[in-house]
Structures are given as structure tokens and as C-alpha cells.
Motif scaffolding. Structure first.
Motif, PDB file in Angstrom:
ATOM      1  N   LEU A 124       0.811  -1.164   0.079  1.00  0.00           N
ATOM      2  CA  LEU A 124      -0.067  -0.043  -0.096  1.00  0.00           C
ATOM      3  C   LEU A 124       0.871   1.170  -0.008  1.00  0.00           C
ATOM      4  O   LEU A 124       0.534   2.238  -0.801  1.00  0.00           O
ATOM      5  CB  LEU A 124      -1.051   0.080   1.390  1.00  0.00           C
ATOM      6  N   ASN A 125       1.832   1.215   0.807  1.00  0.00           N
ATOM      7  CA  ASN A 125       2.868   2.490   0.754  1.00  0.00           C
ATOM      8  C   ASN A 125       3.442   2.493  -0.648  1.00  0.00           C
ATOM      9  O   ASN A 125       3.656   3.730  -1.083  1.00  0.00           O
ATOM     10  CB  ASN A 125       4.026   1.985   1.690  1.00  0.00           C
ATOM     11  N   GLY A 126       3.984   1.667  -1.396  1.00  0.00           N
ATOM     12  CA  GLY A 126       4.237   1.693  -2.427  1.00  0.00           C
ATOM     13  C   GLY A 126       3.495   2.423  -3.544  1.00  0.00           C
ATOM     14  O   GLY A 126       3.990   3.272  -4.273  1.00  0.00           O
ATOM     15  N   MET A 127       1.966   2.334  -3.621  1.00  0.00           N
ATOM     16  CA  MET A 127       1.183   3.138  -4.145  1.00  0.00           C
ATOM     17  C   MET A 127       1.417   4.630  -4.086  1.00  0.00           C
ATOM     18  O   MET A 127       1.267   5.568  -5.149  1.00  0.00           O
ATOM     19  CB  MET A 127      -0.287   2.654  -4.140  1.00  0.00           C
ATOM     20  N   VAL A 128       1.411   4.785  -2.775  1.00  0.00           N
ATOM     21  CA  VAL A 128       1.269   6.183  -2.555  1.00  0.00           C
ATOM     22  C   VAL A 128       2.795   6.699  -2.795  1.00  0.00           C
ATOM     23  O   VAL A 128       2.951   7.986  -3.284  1.00  0.00           O
ATOM     24  CB  VAL A 128       1.025   6.526  -0.727  1.00  0.00           C
ATOM     25  N   GLN A 129       3.811   6.077  -2.652  1.00  0.00           N
ATOM     26  CA  GLN A 129       5.341   6.609  -2.786  1.00  0.00           C
ATOM     27  C   GLN A 129       5.615   6.870  -4.540  1.00  0.00           C
ATOM     28  O   GLN A 129       5.874   8.046  -4.904  1.00  0.00           O
ATOM     29  CB  GLN A 129       6.307   5.266  -2.448  1.00  0.00           C
TER      30      GLN A 129
ATOM     31  N   PHE B 105      11.263  12.621  -4.205  1.00  0.00           N
ATOM     32  CA  PHE B 105      10.808  11.018  -3.818  1.00  0.00           C
ATOM     33  C   PHE B 105      11.431  10.314  -4.659  1.00  0.00           C
ATOM     34  O   PHE B 105      11.493  10.518  -5.818  1.00  0.00           O
ATOM     35  CB  PHE B 105       9.442  11.170  -3.804  1.00  0.00           C
ATOM     36  N   VAL B 106      12.207   9.168  -4.297  1.00  0.00           N
ATOM     37  CA  VAL B 106      12.687   7.902  -4.953  1.00  0.00           C
ATOM     38  C   VAL B 106      11.213   7.178  -5.565  1.00  0.00           C
ATOM     39  O   VAL B 106      10.255   7.100  -5.037  1.00  0.00           O
ATOM     40  CB  VAL B 106      13.432   6.985  -4.225  1.00  0.00           C
ATOM     41  N   ASP B 107      11.478   6.519  -6.718  1.00  0.00           N
ATOM     42  CA  ASP B 107      10.579   5.861  -7.304  1.00  0.00           C
ATOM     43  C   ASP B 107      10.073   4.560  -6.448  1.00  0.00           C
ATOM     44  O   ASP B 107       8.955   4.202  -6.297  1.00  0.00           O
ATOM     45  CB  ASP B 107      11.004   5.454  -8.794  1.00  0.00           C
ATOM     46  N   GLU B 108      11.131   3.713  -6.316  1.00  0.00           N
ATOM     47  CA  GLU B 108      10.750   2.534  -5.567  1.00  0.00           C
ATOM     48  C   GLU B 108      11.751   2.248  -4.320  1.00  0.00           C
ATOM     49  O   GLU B 108      13.018   1.836  -4.475  1.00  0.00           O
ATOM     50  CB  GLU B 108      11.055   1.555  -6.381  1.00  0.00           C
TER      51      GLU B 108
ATOM     52  N   GLY C  87      -6.098  -0.914   3.404  1.00  0.00           N
ATOM     53  CA  GLY C  87      -5.782   0.472   3.763  1.00  0.00           C
ATOM     54  C   GLY C  87      -5.157   0.458   5.129  1.00  0.00           C
ATOM     55  O   GLY C  87      -5.225  -0.594   5.796  1.00  0.00           O
ATOM     56  N   TYR C  88      -4.349   1.510   5.157  1.00  0.00           N
ATOM     57  CA  TYR C  88      -3.466   1.798   6.579  1.00  0.00           C
ATOM     58  C   TYR C  88      -3.167   3.215   6.951  1.00  0.00           C
ATOM     59  O   TYR C  88      -3.530   3.945   5.964  1.00  0.00           O
ATOM     60  CB  TYR C  88      -2.210   1.202   6.405  1.00  0.00           C
ATOM     61  N   THR C  89      -3.108   3.521   8.035  1.00  0.00           N
ATOM     62  CA  THR C  89      -2.639   4.917   8.772  1.00  0.00           C
ATOM     63  C   THR C  89      -1.527   4.464   9.521  1.00  0.00           C
ATOM     64  O   THR C  89      -1.622   3.627  10.246  1.00  0.00           O
ATOM     65  CB  THR C  89      -3.877   5.613   9.050  1.00  0.00           C
TER      66      THR C  89
ATOM     67  N   LEU D 238      -1.604   7.873   5.005  1.00  0.00           N
ATOM     68  CA  LEU D 238      -2.894   7.250   4.777  1.00  0.00           C
ATOM     69  C   LEU D 238      -2.842   6.761   3.636  1.00  0.00           C
ATOM     70  O   LEU D 238      -2.706   7.431   2.426  1.00  0.00           O
ATOM     71  CB  LEU D 238      -3.939   8.484   5.200  1.00  0.00           C
ATOM     72  N   ALA D 239      -3.321   5.457   3.547  1.00  0.00           N
ATOM     73  CA  ALA D 239      -3.345   4.686   2.200  1.00  0.00           C
ATOM     74  C   ALA D 239      -4.354   3.959   1.842  1.00  0.00           C
ATOM     75  O   ALA D 239      -4.784   3.030   2.983  1.00  0.00           O
ATOM     76  CB  ALA D 239      -1.802   4.178   1.794  1.00  0.00           C
ATOM     77  N   VAL D 240      -5.277   4.026   0.883  1.00  0.00           N
ATOM     78  CA  VAL D 240      -6.320   2.951   0.699  1.00  0.00           C
ATOM     79  C   VAL D 240      -6.106   2.574  -0.715  1.00  0.00           C
ATOM     80  O   VAL D 240      -5.882   3.037  -1.723  1.00  0.00           O
ATOM     81  CB  VAL D 240      -7.842   3.741   0.710  1.00  0.00           C
ATOM     82  N   ASP D 241      -6.267   1.066  -1.041  1.00  0.00           N
ATOM     83  CA  ASP D 241      -6.141   0.296  -2.159  1.00  0.00           C
ATOM     84  C   ASP D 241      -7.256   1.111  -2.969  1.00  0.00           C
ATOM     85  O   ASP D 241      -8.464   1.218  -2.506  1.00  0.00           O
ATOM     86  CB  ASP D 241      -6.744  -1.017  -1.699  1.00  0.00           C
TER      87      ASP D 241
END
Length: 158
Positions: free
Chosen positions: A18-23, A34-37, A70-72, A96-99
Motif C-alpha cells: 500500500l505504501n508503494g502505491m502512495v510512494q 521522492f525515490v520511485d521505488e 488500507g492503513y494509516t 494514509l493509504a487505501v487500495d
């Protein structure tokens, strides 16, 4: 029905995903910052560290099927007063990230309510969060759940 619970070490892979999507969103809009990956192993260790940190709370949203959608991540901060400011204890929502498959289904709002509850239990009087200007989905969401702009931070390349 989405269930909000404290994250556990068994959730780390889902948190990294989930963090990867926001990143990637952040890296796409601000490649100068910000770094890509980031390293998945490094991110997994960061989440494990937050799980061990007593001042930090990681909450996950779990679907009826038991999937983390999701997570926070939040921290209780005890801020000292100064000549110009009053002392305050606030809960700061850092992530905060939601699929995307669960977007607009109440998952984000349920996670934020979980952060509010963490803050209430810790004696916080305010919830604070930051959102990047480019994040056109997050800004209206935050306003819809009652958060208001408090300070605008600006930058400029030199």
C-alpha cells in the motif's frame, strides 16, 4: 463492513504494498524529492520499527474477506509551548493509504476515525495531517471529513 484494527507484524507485506502505491504517486509528481521505488526490505524494516515504537500507531483496514485494504500511521506528539505558541498534545497522521479497489467506500474515513480515537485516548485536542498540493484526491477527502487547511508551506527550486 470494514474492520479497523492495530497492525501486526503479519501485516508488513500489505503495508509495504500500500505504501508503494502512495510512494509512486509522490515520485511521479515530485521526482526532485521522492525515490520511485524504495527498497522493499528497507520499508518492511521501517514498518516493523513503527510497530515497536510506543509513540506510533499503525492501523489497518481489513475487508470482510480479511484482506488489508488500507492503513494509516500516526504519532502522538507532545509539543512544548514557546513565547508565541501554547503547549499542545496532538495526534499527527503521517500516512494514509487505501487500495484503489476500496476507494470511496468509507475505508479512508474509518481509518481517520481510528486515528481520532487514538488521539482521544492519549488526551490529544487536535488531529493534524499534511497533504501535498498535487494530491487532488486527498485534499477534497480531508476537507470532506472535517480537516481544514492550517498552514500552507511553499517551496521553490534554486
Amino acid at each position: 463492513m470494514t474492520r479497523i484494527r492495530e497492525a501486526s507484524p503479519g501485516d508488513v507485506d500489505a503495508l509495504v504494498r500500500l505504501n508503494g502505491m502512495v510512494q509512486r504517486l509522490h515520485a511521479r509528481h515530485r521526482p526532485d524529492l521522492f525515490v520511485d521505488e524504495p527498497s522493499e526490505a528497507g520499508m518492511a524494516e521501517r514498518f516493523r520499527g513503527w510497530l515497536r515504537d510506543e509513540a506510533s500507531t499503525l492501523l489497518v483496514a481489513e475487508s470482510d474477506e480479511g484482506d488489508v485494504v488500507g492503513y494509516t500511521f500516526c504519532r502522538v506528539e507532545r509539543r512544548k509551548g514557546s513565547l508565541n505558541t501554547l503547549p499542545a498534545t496532538v495526534v499527527s497522521m503521517e500516512h494514509l493509504a487505501v487500495d484503489p479497489g476500496s476507494a470511496r467506500s468509507g475505508v479512508g474515513a474509518a481509518l481517520v476515525e481510528g486515528v481520532r480515537e487514538v488521539g482521544r485516548r492519549a488526551g490529544c485536542r487536535r488531529l493534524v495531517a499534511s497533504v501535498w498540493e498535487f494530491n487532488d484526491a486527498a485534499r477534497p477527502f480531508y476537507q470532506a471529513i472535517g480537516l481544514r487547511p492550517m498552514q500552507v508551506r511553499m517551496d521553490q527550486p534554486l
